[in-house]
Enzyme design. Sequence first.
Site, PDB file in Angstrom:
ATOM      1  N   LYS A  92     -14.966  -8.490  -0.112  1.00  0.00           N
ATOM      2  CA  LYS A  92     -14.906  -9.144   1.091  1.00  0.00           C
ATOM      3  C   LYS A  92     -16.411  -8.743   1.746  1.00  0.00           C
ATOM      4  CE  LYS A  92     -12.221  -9.056   5.580  1.00  0.00           C
ATOM      5  NZ  LYS A  92     -11.269  -8.213   6.427  1.00  0.00           N
ATOM      6  N   GLU A 103     -11.025  -6.635  -5.076  1.00  0.00           N
ATOM      7  CA  GLU A 103     -11.030  -7.632  -4.092  1.00  0.00           C
ATOM      8  C   GLU A 103     -12.175  -7.368  -2.970  1.00  0.00           C
ATOM      9  OE1 GLU A 103      -7.496  -7.471  -1.848  1.00  0.00           O
ATOM     10  OE2 GLU A 103      -8.266  -8.747  -0.173  1.00  0.00           O
ATOM     11  N   MET A 143       2.337  -5.934  -7.649  1.00  0.00           N
ATOM     12  CA  MET A 143       1.017  -5.313  -7.636  1.00  0.00           C
ATOM     13  C   MET A 143       1.210  -4.094  -6.272  1.00  0.00           C
ATOM     14  SD  MET A 143      -1.002  -5.296  -4.677  1.00  0.00           S
ATOM     15  CE  MET A 143      -1.863  -6.634  -3.826  1.00  0.00           C
ATOM     16  N   ASP A 176       2.409   1.723   3.361  1.00  0.00           N
ATOM     17  CA  ASP A 176       3.335   0.777   4.026  1.00  0.00           C
ATOM     18  C   ASP A 176       4.729   1.397   3.726  1.00  0.00           C
ATOM     19  OD1 ASP A 176       0.936  -0.896   4.357  1.00  0.00           O
ATOM     20  OD2 ASP A 176       1.683  -2.081   2.631  1.00  0.00           O
ATOM     21  N   ASP A 192      -5.391 -13.815  -3.787  1.00  0.00           N
ATOM     22  CA  ASP A 192      -4.730 -13.461  -2.420  1.00  0.00           C
ATOM     23  C   ASP A 192      -4.770 -14.893  -1.919  1.00  0.00           C
ATOM     24  OD1 ASP A 192      -4.262 -10.781  -2.787  1.00  0.00           O
ATOM     25  OD2 ASP A 192      -5.514 -10.167  -1.214  1.00  0.00           O
ATOM     26  N   ASP A 237      -1.499 -13.063   1.020  1.00  0.00           N
ATOM     27  CA  ASP A 237      -1.900 -12.240   1.908  1.00  0.00           C
ATOM     28  C   ASP A 237      -2.596 -12.667   3.210  1.00  0.00           C
ATOM     29  OD1 ASP A 237      -2.947  -9.725   2.840  1.00  0.00           O
ATOM     30  OD2 ASP A 237      -4.948  -9.584   1.788  1.00  0.00           O
ATOM     31  N   HIS A 242       0.858  -1.214   0.171  1.00  0.00           N
ATOM     32  CA  HIS A 242      -0.108  -0.034   0.072  1.00  0.00           C
ATOM     33  C   HIS A 242       0.945   1.227  -0.081  1.00  0.00           C
ATOM     34  CE1 HIS A 242      -2.632  -3.036   2.341  1.00  0.00           C
ATOM     35  NE2 HIS A 242      -3.377  -2.609   1.664  1.00  0.00           N
ATOM     36  N   HIS A 281     -11.802 -14.522   2.460  1.00  0.00           N
ATOM     37  CA  HIS A 281     -13.129 -13.555   2.449  1.00  0.00           C
ATOM     38  C   HIS A 281     -14.145 -14.232   1.747  1.00  0.00           C
ATOM     39  CE1 HIS A 281     -10.112  -9.791   2.150  1.00  0.00           C
ATOM     40  NE2 HIS A 281     -10.187 -10.513   2.988  1.00  0.00           N
ATOM     41  N   ASP A 284     -11.751 -12.396   9.928  1.00  0.00           N
ATOM     42  CA  ASP A 284     -10.591 -12.652   8.728  1.00  0.00           C
ATOM     43  C   ASP A 284      -9.357 -13.000   9.369  1.00  0.00           C
ATOM     44  OD1 ASP A 284      -9.714 -12.430   6.180  1.00  0.00           O
ATOM     45  OD2 ASP A 284      -9.253 -10.295   6.358  1.00  0.00           O
ATOM     46  N   GLU A 305      -9.715 -13.465  -2.550  1.00  0.00           N
ATOM     47  CA  GLU A 305      -9.117 -14.056  -1.319  1.00  0.00           C
ATOM     48  C   GLU A 305      -9.719 -15.263  -0.908  1.00  0.00           C
ATOM     49  OE1 GLU A 305      -7.390 -11.294   1.464  1.00  0.00           O
ATOM     50  OE2 GLU A 305      -8.130 -12.434   3.086  1.00  0.00           O
ATOM     51  N   ASP A 357      -6.782 -14.699   8.092  1.00  0.00           N
ATOM     52  CA  ASP A 357      -5.308 -14.507   7.016  1.00  0.00           C
ATOM     53  C   ASP A 357      -4.511 -15.627   7.539  1.00  0.00           C
ATOM     54  OD1 ASP A 357      -6.684 -12.461   5.511  1.00  0.00           O
ATOM     55  OD2 ASP A 357      -5.940 -10.982   6.845  1.00  0.00           O
TER      56      ASP A 357
HETATM   57  C1  GLT Z   1      -5.918  -5.523   4.046  1.00  0.00           C
HETATM   58  C2  GLT Z   1      -7.030  -6.601   3.766  1.00  0.00           C
HETATM   59  C3  GLT Z   1      -6.608  -7.411   2.687  1.00  0.00           C
HETATM   60  C4  GLT Z   1      -6.330  -6.831   1.268  1.00  0.00           C
HETATM   61  C5  GLT Z   1      -5.107  -5.699   1.306  1.00  0.00           C
HETATM   62  C6  GLT Z   1      -5.142  -4.724   0.241  1.00  0.00           C
HETATM   63  S1  GLT Z   1      -5.170  -4.734   2.911  1.00  0.00           S
HETATM   64  O1  GLT Z   1      -4.799  -6.245   4.885  1.00  0.00           O
HETATM   65  O2  GLT Z   1      -7.200  -7.339   4.755  1.00  0.00           O
HETATM   66  O3  GLT Z   1      -7.443  -8.465   2.478  1.00  0.00           O
HETATM   67  O4  GLT Z   1      -6.029  -7.338   0.266  1.00  0.00           O
HETATM   68  O5  GLT Z   1      -5.810  -3.638   0.444  1.00  0.00           O
HETATM   69 MN    MN Z   2      -8.113 -11.213   4.475  1.00  0.00          MN
HETATM   70 MN    MN Z   3      -6.607  -9.569   0.587  1.00  0.00          MN
END
Ligand code: GLT
Ligand code: MN
Ligand code: MN
Length: 405
Positions: free
Chosen positions: A198, A196, A103, A72, A260, A306, A69, A235, A270, A232, A272
Amino acid sequence: MKNAKNGKHEKQKSGDPFEPTRADRFSFGLWTVGNPGRDPFGEAVRARMEPAYIVRKLAECGAHGVNLHDNDLVPFGASAGERGRIVGAFKAALEDCGMVVPMATTNLFSHPVFKDGAFTANDPKVRAFALQKSMDAIDLGVELGAKLYVFWGGREGSEADACRDPRAALARMREALDFLCEYVREQRYELCFALEAKPNEPRGDIYLATTGHMLHFITTLAHPEMVGVNPEVAHETMAGLSMVHGVAQAMEAGKLFHIDLNAQKIGRYDQDLRFGSEDLKGAFLLVRMLEGTSGTVPYTGPLHFDAHAYRSEDEQGVWDFARGCMRTYKILKARAQEFDRDPEVRGLLREQADAELEPLMQRYSKKNAKALRAASIDPDAIARKGLGYEKLDQLMMEHLLGVRS
Ligand code: GLT
Ligand code: MN
Ligand code: MN
């Protein structure tokens, strides 16, 4: 270790087939391995790492790319001078390690100004600020060599739904994306967008909740050819959906521009998690499809993780996490290749063909409809026949569990 010829950091070849290499196209975000473990209930557990240090460590782990980002790398509100210094040092680190930025994206969620959303906020000043910030961040991404630009609308949603008609939100989102597509075209940037989805978190409900919603929304844009999706795992799973089916639809539409990869338990926040650490079957089927091991066209874009390390980890745990994501991907790829080579699997998957019926169904005509109506089909006989999917699924399990290769 430095290569004597070109002076760049390179990994030593180990002979381990699951050791990641640059050719695998693996990437991580600065925000992923750089995640300090802060959550809504507790403070950071790990110290901040400098972007250049992250680049070097990721290169050592075998990744080929690092994504970011705007903030970041360049802190919010930094002066032009500071930006120049920071970006210069980062570019030098990339060059030194032979790493790329596949990206880039904009942080349109951290600053309190985005508490009601960015592109969809009710206040036009917020929407204008989001566009200013996105144009600057696009310039930064392109300067670093990014070919893809992700839009994750984390704050584009609502709790008090009476605050705005969701149709107004969609119209504003369209306006913003059309605006930014024109900006990219006018600058003659070689850049595509990936949207993306969510379903929720941090908002109660987020607009355009799934990859399927995004795929339709793209068809309503002024330049749909420039825009694809970035699904993702976490998500789609949060929405209770099959990631594999969502990705399949994106691939079939030629819209899988980025992905992702991570892992997620259903019904949770979420998470991750490290790729493949939950829903191993789903991860296997995803890798199998991305790699096209069953004979389909493979995905050739970046393979982005991600995800972040558990909050229990120190820095060593972060690199263990990063290596784990990449190794699991490669192990699953090898398992998928074996699965699709297995004669018993191939036997079970052999396509059923019917030379008489299939041509009749390919296209409607009066003649075909008449012939189809006249065809003799015994539904009870068909219904009595088992399909062998128990056997097929167990074979997949045994490949996955490593007892059949
Ligand atoms: C954030 C989010 C991710 C996105 C990122 C891109 S930022 O961490 O949870 O799923 O992909 O903006
Ligand atoms: Mn996520
Ligand atoms: Mn993501």
